[in-house]
Design a protein around this motif. Structure first.
Motif, PDB file in Angstrom:
ATOM      1  N   GLY A 326       0.947  -1.611   0.318  1.00  0.00           N
ATOM      2  CA  GLY A 326      -0.079   0.028   0.099  1.00  0.00           C
ATOM      3  C   GLY A 326       0.651   1.332   0.011  1.00  0.00           C
ATOM      4  N   PHE A 327       0.598   2.908  -0.527  1.00  0.00           N
ATOM      5  CA  PHE A 327       0.599   3.405  -0.428  1.00  0.00           C
ATOM      6  C   PHE A 327       0.453   4.822  -1.039  1.00  0.00           C
ATOM      7  CE2 PHE A 327       1.613   3.041  -4.984  1.00  0.00           C
ATOM      8  CZ  PHE A 327       1.769   4.036  -5.813  1.00  0.00           C
ATOM      9  N   GLY A 328       0.726   5.554  -0.845  1.00  0.00           N
ATOM     10  CA  GLY A 328      -0.381   6.869  -1.226  1.00  0.00           C
ATOM     11  C   GLY A 328      -1.144   7.152  -0.679  1.00  0.00           C
ATOM     12  N   ASP A 329      -2.024   7.622  -1.577  1.00  0.00           N
ATOM     13  CA  ASP A 329      -3.427   8.481  -0.686  1.00  0.00           C
ATOM     14  C   ASP A 329      -4.656   6.636  -1.046  1.00  0.00           C
ATOM     15  OD1 ASP A 329      -5.905   9.609  -0.212  1.00  0.00           O
ATOM     16  OD2 ASP A 329      -6.204  10.707  -1.549  1.00  0.00           O
ATOM     17  N   ILE A 330      -4.484   5.881  -0.215  1.00  0.00           N
ATOM     18  CA  ILE A 330      -4.661   4.735   0.161  1.00  0.00           C
ATOM     19  C   ILE A 330      -6.906   4.947  -0.033  1.00  0.00           C
ATOM     20  CG2 ILE A 330      -3.397   3.815   0.615  1.00  0.00           C
ATOM     21  CD1 ILE A 330      -5.103   3.435   2.971  1.00  0.00           C
ATOM     22  N   HIS A 331      -7.086   6.121   0.397  1.00  0.00           N
ATOM     23  CA  HIS A 331      -8.673   6.082   0.970  1.00  0.00           C
ATOM     24  C   HIS A 331      -9.188   7.283  -0.197  1.00  0.00           C
ATOM     25  CE1 HIS A 331      -8.334   4.146   4.224  1.00  0.00           C
ATOM     26  NE2 HIS A 331      -7.314   5.175   4.873  1.00  0.00           N
ATOM     27  N   ALA A 332      -8.508   7.795  -1.327  1.00  0.00           N
ATOM     28  CA  ALA A 332      -8.917   8.473  -2.197  1.00  0.00           C
ATOM     29  C   ALA A 332      -9.565  10.599  -1.397  1.00  0.00           C
ATOM     30  CB  ALA A 332     -10.289   7.478  -3.256  1.00  0.00           C
ATOM     31  N   ARG A 333      -8.711  10.444  -0.880  1.00  0.00           N
ATOM     32  CA  ARG A 333      -9.387  11.996   0.102  1.00  0.00           C
ATOM     33  C   ARG A 333      -9.032  12.372  -0.645  1.00  0.00           C
ATOM     34  NH1 ARG A 333      -6.802   9.349   5.512  1.00  0.00           N
ATOM     35  NH2 ARG A 333      -8.443   8.357   6.648  1.00  0.00           N
ATOM     36  N   THR A 334      -8.419  12.994  -1.548  1.00  0.00           N
ATOM     37  CA  THR A 334      -7.962  13.880  -2.639  1.00  0.00           C
ATOM     38  C   THR A 334      -9.128  14.609  -4.056  1.00  0.00           C
ATOM     39  OG1 THR A 334      -5.756  13.440  -2.941  1.00  0.00           O
ATOM     40  CG2 THR A 334      -6.483  14.767  -5.124  1.00  0.00           C
ATOM     41  N   GLU A 335      -9.319  16.007  -3.647  1.00  0.00           N
ATOM     42  CA  GLU A 335     -10.721  15.842  -4.402  1.00  0.00           C
ATOM     43  C   GLU A 335     -10.430  15.445  -5.690  1.00  0.00           C
ATOM     44  OE1 GLU A 335     -13.602  19.782  -4.769  1.00  0.00           O
ATOM     45  OE2 GLU A 335     -11.255  19.721  -3.416  1.00  0.00           O
ATOM     46  N   GLY A 359      -6.712  11.152 -14.420  1.00  0.00           N
ATOM     47  CA  GLY A 359      -7.162   9.806 -14.929  1.00  0.00           C
ATOM     48  C   GLY A 359      -5.753   9.108 -15.157  1.00  0.00           C
ATOM     49  N   ARG A 360      -4.410  10.439 -15.149  1.00  0.00           N
ATOM     50  CA  ARG A 360      -3.284   9.589 -15.209  1.00  0.00           C
ATOM     51  C   ARG A 360      -2.515   9.167 -14.590  1.00  0.00           C
ATOM     52  NH1 ARG A 360      -2.411  14.303 -20.439  1.00  0.00           N
ATOM     53  NH2 ARG A 360      -4.521  13.082 -21.316  1.00  0.00           N
ATOM     54  N   THR A 361      -2.111  10.100 -13.228  1.00  0.00           N
ATOM     55  CA  THR A 361      -1.643  10.411 -11.577  1.00  0.00           C
ATOM     56  C   THR A 361      -1.974   9.038 -11.134  1.00  0.00           C
ATOM     57  OG1 THR A 361      -1.268  12.740 -11.964  1.00  0.00           O
ATOM     58  CG2 THR A 361      -0.046  11.615 -10.585  1.00  0.00           C
ATOM     59  N   VAL A 362      -1.390   8.004 -10.303  1.00  0.00           N
ATOM     60  CA  VAL A 362      -1.553   7.446  -9.893  1.00  0.00           C
ATOM     61  C   VAL A 362      -1.477   7.909  -8.237  1.00  0.00           C
ATOM     62  CG1 VAL A 362      -1.211   5.138  -8.701  1.00  0.00           C
ATOM     63  CG2 VAL A 362      -0.672   5.465 -10.472  1.00  0.00           C
ATOM     64  N   LEU A 363      -2.025   8.470  -7.286  1.00  0.00           N
ATOM     65  CA  LEU A 363      -1.992   8.699  -6.127  1.00  0.00           C
ATOM     66  C   LEU A 363      -1.793   7.959  -5.019  1.00  0.00           C
ATOM     67  CD1 LEU A 363      -4.744  11.522  -6.600  1.00  0.00           C
ATOM     68  CD2 LEU A 363      -2.275  11.625  -6.302  1.00  0.00           C
ATOM     69  N   GLY A 364      -2.354   6.758  -5.512  1.00  0.00           N
ATOM     70  CA  GLY A 364      -2.403   5.593  -4.234  1.00  0.00           C
ATOM     71  C   GLY A 364      -2.928   3.787  -4.859  1.00  0.00           C
ATOM     72  N   ARG A 365      -2.239   3.129  -3.772  1.00  0.00           N
ATOM     73  CA  ARG A 365      -2.376   1.764  -4.520  1.00  0.00           C
ATOM     74  C   ARG A 365      -2.491   0.625  -3.582  1.00  0.00           C
ATOM     75  NH1 ARG A 365       0.030  -2.850  -5.827  1.00  0.00           N
ATOM     76  NH2 ARG A 365       2.668  -1.958  -5.337  1.00  0.00           N
ATOM     77  N   VAL A 366      -3.321  -0.542  -2.767  1.00  0.00           N
ATOM     78  CA  VAL A 366      -3.639  -1.024  -1.981  1.00  0.00           C
ATOM     79  C   VAL A 366      -3.961  -2.661  -3.318  1.00  0.00           C
ATOM     80  CG1 VAL A 366      -4.875  -2.294  -0.168  1.00  0.00           C
ATOM     81  CG2 VAL A 366      -4.985  -0.095  -0.565  1.00  0.00           C
ATOM     82  N   GLU A 367      -3.136  -3.830  -2.239  1.00  0.00           N
ATOM     83  CA  GLU A 367      -2.579  -4.173  -2.464  1.00  0.00           C
ATOM     84  C   GLU A 367      -3.106  -5.900  -1.354  1.00  0.00           C
ATOM     85  OE1 GLU A 367      -1.180  -7.641  -6.368  1.00  0.00           O
ATOM     86  OE2 GLU A 367      -0.672  -5.884  -6.017  1.00  0.00           O
ATOM     87  N   VAL A 368      -4.048  -6.852  -1.630  1.00  0.00           N
ATOM     88  CA  VAL A 368      -4.303  -7.855  -0.297  1.00  0.00           C
ATOM     89  C   VAL A 368      -4.305  -9.137  -0.326  1.00  0.00           C
ATOM     90  CG1 VAL A 368      -4.972  -8.805   2.081  1.00  0.00           C
ATOM     91  CG2 VAL A 368      -4.636  -5.990   1.184  1.00  0.00           C
ATOM     92  N   GLY A 369      -3.227 -10.043  -0.533  1.00  0.00           N
ATOM     93  CA  GLY A 369      -3.804 -11.579  -0.903  1.00  0.00           C
ATOM     94  C   GLY A 369      -1.924 -12.743  -0.576  1.00  0.00           C
ATOM     95  N   ALA A 370      -2.890 -13.217  -1.052  1.00  0.00           N
ATOM     96  CA  ALA A 370      -2.481 -14.707  -0.915  1.00  0.00           C
ATOM     97  C   ALA A 370      -0.745 -14.223  -1.682  1.00  0.00           C
ATOM     98  CB  ALA A 370      -2.373 -15.943  -1.144  1.00  0.00           C
ATOM     99  N   ALA A 371       0.355 -14.359  -0.746  1.00  0.00           N
ATOM    100  CA  ALA A 371       1.782 -13.757  -1.328  1.00  0.00           C
ATOM    101  C   ALA A 371       2.463 -14.690  -2.611  1.00  0.00           C
ATOM    102  CB  ALA A 371       2.916 -13.688  -0.101  1.00  0.00           C
ATOM    103  N   GLY A 372       3.167 -13.797  -3.333  1.00  0.00           N
ATOM    104  CA  GLY A 372       4.116 -15.230  -4.432  1.00  0.00           C
ATOM    105  C   GLY A 372       5.359 -15.475  -3.882  1.00  0.00           C
ATOM    106  N   PRO A 373       5.982 -16.508  -4.464  1.00  0.00           N
ATOM    107  CA  PRO A 373       7.428 -17.216  -3.827  1.00  0.00           C
ATOM    108  C   PRO A 373       8.198 -15.874  -3.544  1.00  0.00           C
ATOM    109  CG  PRO A 373       6.882 -17.447  -5.899  1.00  0.00           C
ATOM    110  CD  PRO A 373       5.766 -16.541  -5.537  1.00  0.00           C
TER     111      PRO A 373
END
Length: 373
Positions: A326-335, A359-373
């Motif tokens: 996870g990083f950045g604005d994960i809760h999408a609080r940016t107007e 629609g072009r600039t990434v503000l945040g990202r979250v990923e949860v799941g089974a970890a890879g090797p």
């Protein structure tokens, strides 16, 4: 040319990086370095602490020893700073002069002052000695005994994984409405809790601990959880107690107050890592601390004057066999922020991307799941 003396107060991974970087880049050997570490052992990989319950030894976690121009003094606590005389005082009465002083004192575990927090079966989760004590207590009784971890952040889940590996039946109590609230949003938190429960770790979110009894933990809603062992992992507090006696400012939430070059109001004193409040903000992860250490080392050698910035880059974690990023604005609080979610129920994976209004600039990202090797 007179060799100058650098004193480093603290010898965790950040202090070690500072020393390593300085010695690597100091082509003229212009700095003599004295490192004062509280723990009885040299610097080690604290991020890998949980691995000690499954086979590796403290020696396996040890970071490389520095060269002969670095005087490492273990079991040595700095108790005071005399800025006028440019000396530090140690608990054993030793006084050391410095041309530059770097404070890398780290942080301490926060233990909520609930009744019973100091009972013999209560532990913190911070050092090799902490893990040794938890392992001894866990192995002292029958397999399957209940244990409670208070705190559902990164270290709390690692502690729960350690108890599980030691044959205990762990519970995690988190005051926030989801696990790892700084790294994941509500959707990611729901999946994370589900995956953790599938591994045999019970989860109690939105739960406040009110007392620790001899054989149980009581929560504010009346719930009682049996507990033969309790681990507090409810966050950290910067080790900034040297500030008051030295007349150094601290941040609103603690930590030595430093500017964007990691320097205090005293031009000869820097702070790095978890004890540093960079323009008022402390950073609780090791990656920013390592970047701070490298920056100060280069400044001491006159190689850099670039301000330190926390890029807010991704935090990627792997715990209990579960991947969390996870990083950045994960809760999408940016107007005007745009959210995209993907929940793969079959694959037990959750993804969320937050974009700026363009629609072009990434503000945040979250990923949860089974970890890879």
């Amino acid at each position: 040319m007179r060799r100058r003396t650098l004193v480093v107060a603290g010898y965790g991974p950040v202090g070690h990086r500072l020393v390593t970087e300085l010695r690597t880049l100091d082509r003229t050997d212009g700095w003599r370095v004295v490192v004062l570490g509280e723990e009885p052992r040299g610097a080690y990989d604290r991020v890998a602490l949980s691995s000690l319950v499954s086979g590796p030894t403290p020696a396996d976690l040890a970071l490389p020893a520095p060269d002969s121009l670095v005087d490492v003094r273990l079991s040595t606590t700095v108790t005071g700073i005399d800025r006028e005389r440019r000396t530090v005082r140690c608990a054993d009465g030793t006084r050391l002069g410095y041309d530059a002083l770097v404070l890398a004192t780290g942080s301490r575990p926060f233990v909520p002052p609930v009744p019973g927090h100091d009972r013999p079966h209560c532990f913190t989760y911070r050092t090799v000695e902490d893990v040794d004590a938890i392992r001894a207590a866990a192995r002292a009784g029958r397999p399957g005994r209940p244990g409670v971890v208070i705190g559902g952040g990164l270290l709390g889940l690692e502690a729960a994984g350690a108890l599980r590996h030691l044959g205990m039946r762990p519970h995690v109590v988190e005051a926030a409405p989801r696990l790892m609230p700084l790294q994941v949003d509500a959707g990611g938190g729901r999946l994370l809790a589900s995956l953790v429960r599938d591994l045999g770790v019970e989860v109690h979110c939105g739960a406040t601990t009110v007392s620790v009894e001899a054989d149980r933990v009581r929560l504010a809603d009346g719930t009682e959880i049996e507990a033969d062992l309790v681990v507090f992992s409810a966050g950290i507090r910067p080790r900034d107690e040297l500030a008051a006696g030295a007349g150094l400012a601290t941040g609103e939430r603690g930590g030595f107050l430093v500017d964007d070059r990691l320097r205090t109001a005293d031009e000869r004193i820097w702070a790095v890592g978890e004890c540093a409040a960079v323009e008022g903000r402390c950073h609780g992860l090791v990656a920013p601390g390592l970047r701070m250490a490298a920056s100060v080392a280069r400044q001491l050698l006159g190689l850099e004057r670039t301000p330190f910035t926390d890029s807010g880059g991704p935090t990627r974690l792997k715990l209990l066999g579960i991947g969390v990023s996870g990083f950045g604005d994960i809760h999408a609080r940016t107007e005007g922020a745009i959210e995209f979610r993907e929940a793969d129920r079959a694959g037990r994976r959750y993804r969320k991307l937050v974009l700026a209004p363009d629609g072009r600039t990434v503000l945040g990202r979250v990923e949860v799941g089974a970890a890879g090797p």
